[in-house]
Write a protein that holds these residues in place. Structure first.
Motif, PDB file in Angstrom:
ATOM      1  N   LEU A   1      29.768 -22.993   9.416  1.00 10.84           N
ATOM      2  CA  LEU A   1      29.281 -24.366   9.332  1.00 10.84           C
ATOM      3  C   LEU A   1      28.069 -24.607  10.231  1.00 10.84           C
ATOM      4  CD1 LEU A   1      30.495 -26.635   7.598  1.00 10.84           C
ATOM      5  CD2 LEU A   1      31.606 -27.523   9.661  1.00 10.84           C
ATOM      6  N   GLU A   2      27.903 -23.772  11.221  1.00 12.85           N
ATOM      7  CA  GLU A   2      26.857 -24.004  12.221  1.00 12.85           C
ATOM      8  C   GLU A   2      25.436 -24.027  11.645  1.00 12.85           C
ATOM      9  OE1 GLU A   2      27.672 -21.071  15.115  1.00 12.85           O
ATOM     10  OE2 GLU A   2      29.173 -22.288  16.168  1.00 12.85           O
ATOM     11  N   PRO A   3      25.075 -23.147  10.726  1.00 17.52           N
ATOM     12  CA  PRO A   3      23.702 -23.221  10.185  1.00 17.52           C
ATOM     13  C   PRO A   3      23.404 -24.558   9.515  1.00 17.52           C
ATOM     14  CG  PRO A   3      24.693 -21.098   9.679  1.00 17.52           C
ATOM     15  CD  PRO A   3      25.788 -21.950  10.233  1.00 17.52           C
ATOM     16  N   ALA A   4      24.384 -25.109   8.795  1.00 22.00           N
ATOM     17  CA  ALA A   4      24.171 -26.403   8.147  1.00 22.00           C
ATOM     18  C   ALA A   4      24.020 -27.502   9.190  1.00 22.00           C
ATOM     19  CB  ALA A   4      25.342 -26.719   7.219  1.00 22.00           C
ATOM     20  N   GLU A   5      24.819 -27.439  10.225  1.00 23.15           N
ATOM     21  CA  GLU A   5      24.707 -28.427  11.299  1.00 23.15           C
ATOM     22  C   GLU A   5      23.345 -28.315  11.983  1.00 23.15           C
ATOM     23  OE1 GLU A   5      27.469 -30.071  14.967  1.00 23.15           O
ATOM     24  OE2 GLU A   5      27.517 -27.934  14.480  1.00 23.15           O
TER      25      GLU A   5
ATOM     26  N   VAL B   1      23.542 -30.743   2.454  1.00 20.78           N
ATOM     27  CA  VAL B   1      22.594 -30.678   3.568  1.00 20.78           C
ATOM     28  C   VAL B   1      21.257 -30.141   3.076  1.00 20.78           C
ATOM     29  CG1 VAL B   1      22.070 -29.529   5.758  1.00 20.78           C
ATOM     30  CG2 VAL B   1      24.335 -30.498   5.381  1.00 20.78           C
ATOM     31  N   GLU B   2      21.293 -29.115   2.239  1.00 20.66           N
ATOM     32  CA  GLU B   2      20.054 -28.572   1.686  1.00 20.66           C
ATOM     33  C   GLU B   2      19.325 -29.623   0.840  1.00 20.66           C
ATOM     34  OE1 GLU B   2      21.286 -25.167  -0.482  1.00 20.66           O
ATOM     35  OE2 GLU B   2      21.956 -24.042   1.293  1.00 20.66           O
ATOM     36  N   ARG B   3      20.088 -30.406   0.069  1.00 22.82           N
ATOM     37  CA  ARG B   3      19.484 -31.461  -0.747  1.00 22.82           C
ATOM     38  C   ARG B   3      18.879 -32.549   0.132  1.00 22.82           C
ATOM     39  NH1 ARG B   3      24.579 -31.818  -4.915  1.00 22.82           N
ATOM     40  NH2 ARG B   3      23.993 -30.050  -6.259  1.00 22.82           N
ATOM     41  N   LEU B   4      19.506 -32.810   1.264  1.00 30.01           N
ATOM     42  CA  LEU B   4      18.987 -33.830   2.173  1.00 30.01           C
ATOM     43  C   LEU B   4      17.639 -33.399   2.743  1.00 30.01           C
ATOM     44  CD1 LEU B   4      19.675 -36.578   3.438  1.00 30.01           C
ATOM     45  CD2 LEU B   4      20.773 -35.345   5.322  1.00 30.01           C
ATOM     46  N   VAL B   5      17.517 -32.128   3.067  1.00 25.69           N
ATOM     47  CA  VAL B   5      16.234 -31.614   3.555  1.00 25.69           C
ATOM     48  C   VAL B   5      15.161 -31.800   2.476  1.00 25.69           C
ATOM     49  CG1 VAL B   5      14.978 -29.557   4.288  1.00 25.69           C
ATOM     50  CG2 VAL B   5      17.311 -29.947   5.119  1.00 25.69           C
ATOM     51  N   THR B   6      15.530 -31.500   1.237  1.00 24.90           N
ATOM     52  CA  THR B   6      14.585 -31.661   0.122  1.00 24.90           C
ATOM     53  C   THR B   6      14.153 -33.115  -0.014  1.00 24.90           C
ATOM     54  OG1 THR B   6      15.572 -29.795  -1.067  1.00 24.90           O
ATOM     55  CG2 THR B   6      14.270 -31.361  -2.369  1.00 24.90           C
ATOM     56  N   LEU B   7      15.098 -34.033   0.163  1.00 21.50           N
ATOM     57  CA  LEU B   7      14.779 -35.458   0.069  1.00 21.50           C
ATOM     58  C   LEU B   7      13.817 -35.882   1.182  1.00 21.50           C
ATOM     59  CD1 LEU B   7      15.314 -38.177  -1.342  1.00 21.50           C
ATOM     60  CD2 LEU B   7      17.217 -38.514   0.264  1.00 21.50           C
ATOM     61  N   PHE B   8      14.065 -35.423   2.393  1.00 23.87           N
ATOM     62  CA  PHE B   8      13.152 -35.725   3.503  1.00 23.87           C
ATOM     63  C   PHE B   8      11.745 -35.203   3.198  1.00 23.87           C
ATOM     64  CE2 PHE B   8      15.039 -37.236   7.633  1.00 23.87           C
ATOM     65  CZ  PHE B   8      16.252 -37.665   7.107  1.00 23.87           C
ATOM     66  N   ASP B   9      11.679 -33.985   2.650  1.00 21.40           N
ATOM     67  CA  ASP B   9      10.374 -33.410   2.310  1.00 21.40           C
ATOM     68  C   ASP B   9       9.681 -34.226   1.216  1.00 21.40           C
ATOM     69  OD1 ASP B   9      10.748 -31.386   4.145  1.00 21.40           O
ATOM     70  OD2 ASP B   9      11.469 -29.926   2.669  1.00 21.40           O
ATOM     71  N   GLU B  10      10.448 -34.577   0.202  1.00 18.00           N
ATOM     72  CA  GLU B  10       9.907 -35.311  -0.942  1.00 18.00           C
ATOM     73  C   GLU B  10       9.332 -36.664  -0.524  1.00 18.00           C
ATOM     74  OE1 GLU B  10      11.839 -37.859  -4.591  1.00 18.00           O
ATOM     75  OE2 GLU B  10      12.849 -35.994  -4.001  1.00 18.00           O
ATOM     76  N   LEU B  11      10.013 -37.338   0.402  1.00 16.36           N
ATOM     77  CA  LEU B  11       9.595 -38.684   0.807  1.00 16.36           C
ATOM     78  C   LEU B  11       8.692 -38.685   2.033  1.00 16.36           C
ATOM     79  CD1 LEU B  11      12.988 -40.551   0.279  1.00 16.36           C
ATOM     80  CD2 LEU B  11      11.007 -40.488  -1.257  1.00 16.36           C
TER      81      LEU B  11
END
Length: 635
Positions: free
Chosen positions: A114-118, A45-55
């Motif tokens: 799990l809630e913070p990641a969600e 999930v953290e990596r997905l946020v990074t990907l959204f930021d990057e793109l």
């Protein structure tokens, strides 16, 4: 019937009811496989946020689409779908324990972890919606294969962008909701699942968990049903203060967020979330309101048939039904049903439709998808949730009645729907609730129609009773819930509501919906407290009515041309997360914006009511067993 001991556990043969198991996926919540999966999910999930930021996937100024945008869309959609699918399996693994044992502290703790990641993932969809709205879904589809495959959901996202807060606000709300509405919803679930009640049963007093007490509503003995109802009236007030606080917090938060998102009303937000237009909803509601007098007349017929239950004179014509008789079996045919009998009825009806549907029943048992026995700490009611691949987890609270068999058919219908979604991505599988009920209602109808085709006399009357009391719940009781929630939202705009006010509003809504079909002196003022639907998404009620009536309309198409229907049905189910309600209707030549469609579905119900009244006319309450049994003995 299900026998319950004083410690709330099932006894006798009911101990042999199936329990689900996920041990083949994760042996336990402490197993290395689960620990690794949970760590991987939160990291992804953290990596997905990074990907959204990057793109740069967020709100931008409108501009022409480029090839780079197509590549960005492909990467983002592939990664989001992969991570969301793995995350859902982890969440389901934990909830498999939480829902069957709310006292399990480790499982509850893991759910909280799990809630913070969600909460981090949710705003990413808002960012994606803003980005797609700026560039245009159709334009992106021209340069992205992934967008082409997800054009339906992404087009809806683009519309949703008009009803979003800023990125910062959406992210803040997602984080705060885990300690706000999410926490209040958990409180309602935990408090109600762990509450027990003292029931003055004819065989002696017993202390039972509330799911088991609620299950006694289908007992053949009126003394048991009434004792359970009276026990509820004593037990629910013990938790009304905390659950009223949950209701106020959740509806207050919803009002605030809906206002910030520029929704004219909570209902508008609910309609959009369910991919149903206002024209379609208004057409359905108009047909429902027109049908209420017919349901009230049916309830009065049922009340007459239960007169002998109460050892009272035959009631005057027009007497309403007591609350504890709403889902009671009729005293004209055997009402008890073993698990083996019930699952056999479901399997037979499913197999008559197709080998694949019939085989699902045996697969669900062999692979331990089903958790059937009521228990202390277990969630009430029933549900089905997707798990791994095309596998589901089905929670029941089996009460040993024919009504329980109908519930089993309903939930296994959801499981069948999930098998049609196995090749869809996470974004394509985000089913609006109104459309998620399609397969479940269709499968229930298969069971009812199979019974009606072979039964006659009192056995046919008993089956009609089971079917119509379920329909009565989904049309009339759901209408009362809709009226109640509408009023809650309106009043909550002004101030906090007390438990007493909520009870008063509930009985007023029941009076408006049930009318003189119900003995209003026996109305249930605490339905707001025990139904989890009020503590999740807004207006988690009318979609059930939509699902029932749309399912009946589909069944009519099936009867008209079974082979053509079968050839397109699975595809329709698989597209429930991709198309609007109107588009899915058109796939089977159904115009859901036309009140005539909904009236035609309700006419099927009216015909069953007429058959019920005809059969009931030959039953005198003082002699409830005249006439020959049906050809197969019992439903």
């Amino acid at each position: 019937m299900t026998t319950i001991t004083t410690d709330g556990e099932t006894s006798g043969t009911q101990r042999n009811l199936p329990r689900w198991s996920i041990a083949d996926v994760h042996e336990s919540l402490t197993a290395r496989s689960f620990v690794d999966a949970m760590e991987r999910s939160t990291t992804d999930v953290e990596r997905l946020v990074t990907l959204f930021d990057e793109l740069g996937i967020r709100a931008i100024d409108p501009r022409p689409v480029t090839a780079d945008d197509g590549e960005a869309a492909d990467r983002v959609l592939r990664e989001y779908n992969r991570i969301a699918a793995e995350f859902d399996i982890v969440e389901a693994s934990i909830y498999a324990t939480v829902s069957t044992d709310s006292r399990n502290e480790r499982a509850q703790g893991l759910m909280s972890e799990l809630e913070p990641a969600e909460a981090t993932m949710r705003p990413l969809l808002a960012r994606l919606a803003d980005w797609v709205a700026a560039l245009g879904a159709e334009s992106l589809a021209a340069v992205s294969d992934e967008v082409t495959e997800h054009l339906g959901p992404l087009s809806r996202f683009a519309e949703r962008a008009e009803h979003q807060m800023t990125e910062t606000e959406e992210h803040l709300y997602a984080e705060l909701s885990s300690t706000g509405s999410g926490a209040w919803g958990r409180l309602q679930r935990d408090v109600t699942s762990q509450l027990c009640a003292d029931v003055a049963l004819p065989a002696g007093n017993a202390t039972l968990p509330m799911p088991a007490v609620r299950g006694l509503a289908t007992d053949a003995d009126v003394a048991v049903r009434r004792a359970a109802y009276e026990a509820e009236m004593i037990a629910w007030p013990k938790v009304e203060l905390s659950v009223a606080a949950a209701m106020n917090a959740i509806k207050g938060e919803s009002n605030t967020v809906n206002r910030r998102r520029n929704w004219a009303s909570p209902l508008d937000a609910s309609l959009f979330a369910n991919s149903v237009s206002r024209a379609t909803f208004d057409a359905m509601q108009s047909a429902v309101r027109a049908s209420l007098p017919d349901f009230r007349s049916w309830m009065k017929v049922k009340a007459r048939l239960h007169a002998d239950d109460h050892s009272m004179p035959t009631p005057a014509v027009g007497a309403g039904l007591a609350w504890w008789d709403l889902v009671a079996p009729l005293p004209v045919a055997p009402s008890e049903m073993s698990w083996e009998e019930g699952i056999s009825v479901v399997r037979s009806a499913f197999s008559a439709y197709s080998p694949a549907l019939g085989g699902l029943v045996d697969r669900a048992l062999a692979e331990k998808w089903i958790d059937a026995p009521p228990a202390n700490g277990k969630s009430g009611g029933a549900f089905c949730m997707p798990f791994v691949g095309d596998r589901s987890l089905v929670l029941l609270n089996w009460s040993g009645s024919a009504e329980s068999a109908q519930t089993t058919a309903h939930e296994l219908g959801h499981a069948y729907h999930n098998t049609t979604l196995v090749d869809r991505t996470s974004l394509q599988r985000r089913l609006p609730m109104a459309l998620a009920e399609t397969a479940s209602i269709f499968c229930e109808t298969l069971v009812v129609e199979a019974g009606l085709a072979r039964l006659e006399g009192n056995d046919r009357l008993a089956l009609l009773d089971i079917d119509l009391q379920g329909t009565n719940q989904v049309v009339v009781d759901i209408h009362s819930r809709f009226l109640f929630e509408t009023e809650v939202y309106a009043r909550r705009q002004r101030r906090t509501l007390s438990a007493g006010e909520l009870c008063e509003m509930m009985t007023e809504a029941q009076d408006s919906a049930y009318g003189d079909g119900l003995d209003q002196s026996t109305a249930h003022p605490y339905m707001w407290l025990l139904k989890p639907h009020y503590y999740g998404s807004s207006f988690y009620n009318w979609p059930y009515t939509y699902g029932l009536l749309f399912g009946l309309g589909l069944f009519a198409r099936y009867q008209d041309d079974p082979e053509r229907f079968r050839s397109g049905y699975d595809t329709l189910l698989s597209r429930a997360g991709m198309d609007t309600a109107e588009e899915l209707g058109r796939a089977f030549d159904l115009d859901v914006t036309d009140e005539a469609f909904w009236t035609a579905s309700l006419d099927v119900v009216r015909a069953r009511m007429a058959n019920y009244a005809e059969l009931a006319s030959g039953v005198h309450p003082a002699h409830p067993h005249p006439g020959p049994a049906g050809p197969d003995g019992e439903a």
